[in-house]
Design an enzyme around this catalytic site. Structure first.
Site, mmCIF file in Angstrom:
data_model
loop_
_atom_site.group_PDB
_atom_site.id
_atom_site.type_symbol
_atom_site.label_atom_id
_atom_site.label_comp_id
_atom_site.label_asym_id
_atom_site.label_seq_id
_atom_site.Cartn_x
_atom_site.Cartn_y
_atom_site.Cartn_z
ATOM 1 C CD GLN A 102 -2.499 -1.205 2.716
ATOM 2 O OE1 GLN A 102 -3.521 -0.541 2.930
ATOM 3 N NE2 GLN A 102 -1.927 -1.948 3.637
ATOM 4 C CB VAL A 104 3.090 5.989 -2.385
ATOM 5 C CG1 VAL A 104 1.639 5.557 -2.486
ATOM 6 C CG2 VAL A 104 3.253 6.996 -1.245
ATOM 7 C CG ASP A 105 7.926 3.756 1.103
ATOM 8 O OD1 ASP A 105 7.648 3.618 2.312
ATOM 9 O OD2 ASP A 105 8.122 2.801 0.340
ATOM 10 C CG HIS A 120 -2.804 2.631 -2.030
ATOM 11 N ND1 HIS A 120 -2.715 2.485 -0.664
ATOM 12 C CD2 HIS A 120 -3.912 1.963 -2.412
ATOM 13 C CE1 HIS A 120 -3.741 1.756 -0.240
ATOM 14 N NE2 HIS A 120 -4.489 1.428 -1.275
ATOM 15 C CB CYS A 128 0.141 14.100 -18.322
ATOM 16 S SG CYS A 128 -0.662 15.439 -19.224
ATOM 17 C CB CYS A 152 0.096 18.422 -23.299
ATOM 18 S SG CYS A 152 -0.397 18.023 -21.612
ATOM 19 C CB SER A 191 -4.025 0.591 10.493
ATOM 20 O OG SER A 191 -4.294 1.232 9.239
ATOM 21 C CG ASN A 215 0.640 -3.749 13.336
ATOM 22 O OD1 ASN A 215 1.003 -2.896 14.140
ATOM 23 N ND2 ASN A 215 -0.084 -3.447 12.255
ATOM 24 C CB ALA A 233 8.379 -4.885 10.038
#
Ligand code: BV8
Length: 261
Positions: A102, A104-105, A120, A128, A152, A191, A215, A233
């Site tokens: 999940q 985005v790093d 995600h 664009c 563009c 979570s 967790n 972790a």
């Protein structure tokens, strides 16, 4: 009890050929990337939930881009931690192994994982708003806010799935296929509240997979997990990895019994 469960989980892993992992912000916490809902999480500090939406971008693209530019500058110098590295090392240990994230790093890729499903999106990619083309741009800070598509002249947006937006159906379909065919699914540092990601472990469990959750605190998934390891972790995964490598025969994976047959 913890030791015995580690031993048992390593045994389950040693006999598996198809293993999947679902990760959330918690796996990057020990690298210094803030989580979302923790006590010092992103959502708390900077009303993130009002920024990670298409409405916020429509209203004030510069403000949304300032937030992402700030997060990109936070993440740029960050290194993967031991948890990311263990998962990267498991790619060679199983017949089928994939990381569904999940996050985005981009830290799983930086750690060496190759088979990654980014549910995600990715904070290093810009899309664009007119042409839909995606570019990876790693400048921090970005040369201009909001960034503009060079071909563009339209606005770039983060190539990230915001709340209220649907996930890429191709990506989500692959995530479900992996979840519904694996024999073991790790659920690490999430979570388990964001949908539809949170349904993946339930789909895996329904299909007969063992669910192993890691967790620092219990989550809504914990009651359904076969094993719950309360801990970081970056500490639990190396401990599991050591036990697994003691059990895994030196030979390739093909000589292992397929527990599902
Ligand atoms: C969608 C990008 C169709 C932004 C993110 C039912 C079905 C479908 C949708 C919904 C539904 N119910 C509600 C919804 C809407 C919504 C949703 O799920 N809301 C929740 C909050 C109730 N879902 C959506 O909008 C999704 N779209 O389904 O489309 C649709 C369309 C319209 C209307 C309805 C449906 C899109 C969701 C994607 C949103 N984008 N991120 C950005 O990053 O800028 S989600 C965001 O949360 C992050 O991506 C993050 O990855 C994700 C999940 O959070 P976690 O990763 O779990 O992080 P968190 O901080 O919460 O937890 C960290 C955990 O780690 C904690 O448990 C902590 O204890 C643990 N931890 C900490 N340190 C450690 C650790 N664990 C181990 N070791 C440590 N060291």
């Amino acid at each position: 009890m913890f030791e015995r469960h580690l031993e048992e989980a390593a045994e389950v892993l040693a006999g598996a050929r198809r293993v999947a992992v679902l990760t959330g912000a918690g796996i990057s916490a020990e690298s210094g990337v803030p989580t979302f809902r923790g006590k010092d999480g992103l959502w708390r500090k900077c009303k993130a939930e009002s920024l990670a939406t298409p409405e916020a971008f429509e209203r004030d693209p510069a403000l949304v881009w300032e937030w992402y530019d700030w997060r990109r500058s936070l993440i740029a110098p960050v290194e993967p931690n031991a948890g990311h590295r263990v998962l990267a090392g498991w790619e060679g240990l199983f017949g089928d192994f994939a990381v569904i994230t999940q996050n985005v790093d981009g830290l799983h890729a930086k750690a060496g994982s190759r088979d990654i499903v980014e549910l995600h999106g990715n904070i290093w990619k810009l899309r664009c708003t007119r042409e839909g083309t995606v570019e990876e741009i790693r400048d921090t800070p970005l040369p201009r806010i909001p960034p503009i598509c060079p071909s563009c002249g339209s606005l770039f947006r983060p190539h990230i799935v915001w709340f209220g937006e649907s996930l890429d159906p191709v990506v989500l379909d692959r995530a479900y296929r992996i979840s519904e065919t694996c024999q073991v699914m790790f659920v690490i540092g999430t979570s388990s509240v964001v949908q539809p990601a949170a349904t993946l472990p339930l789909a895996a469990s329904r299909a007969g997979a063992k669910i192993i959750e890691v967790n620092i605190e219990p989550t809504p998934l914990t009651p359904q997990a076969d094993y719950f390891f309360p801990g970081k972790a970056g500490e639990v995964l190396p401990a599991l990895d050591r036990r697994l490598r003691e059990k895994r025969p030196a030979a390739g994976i093909d000589r292992l019994p397929d527990r599902r047959s």
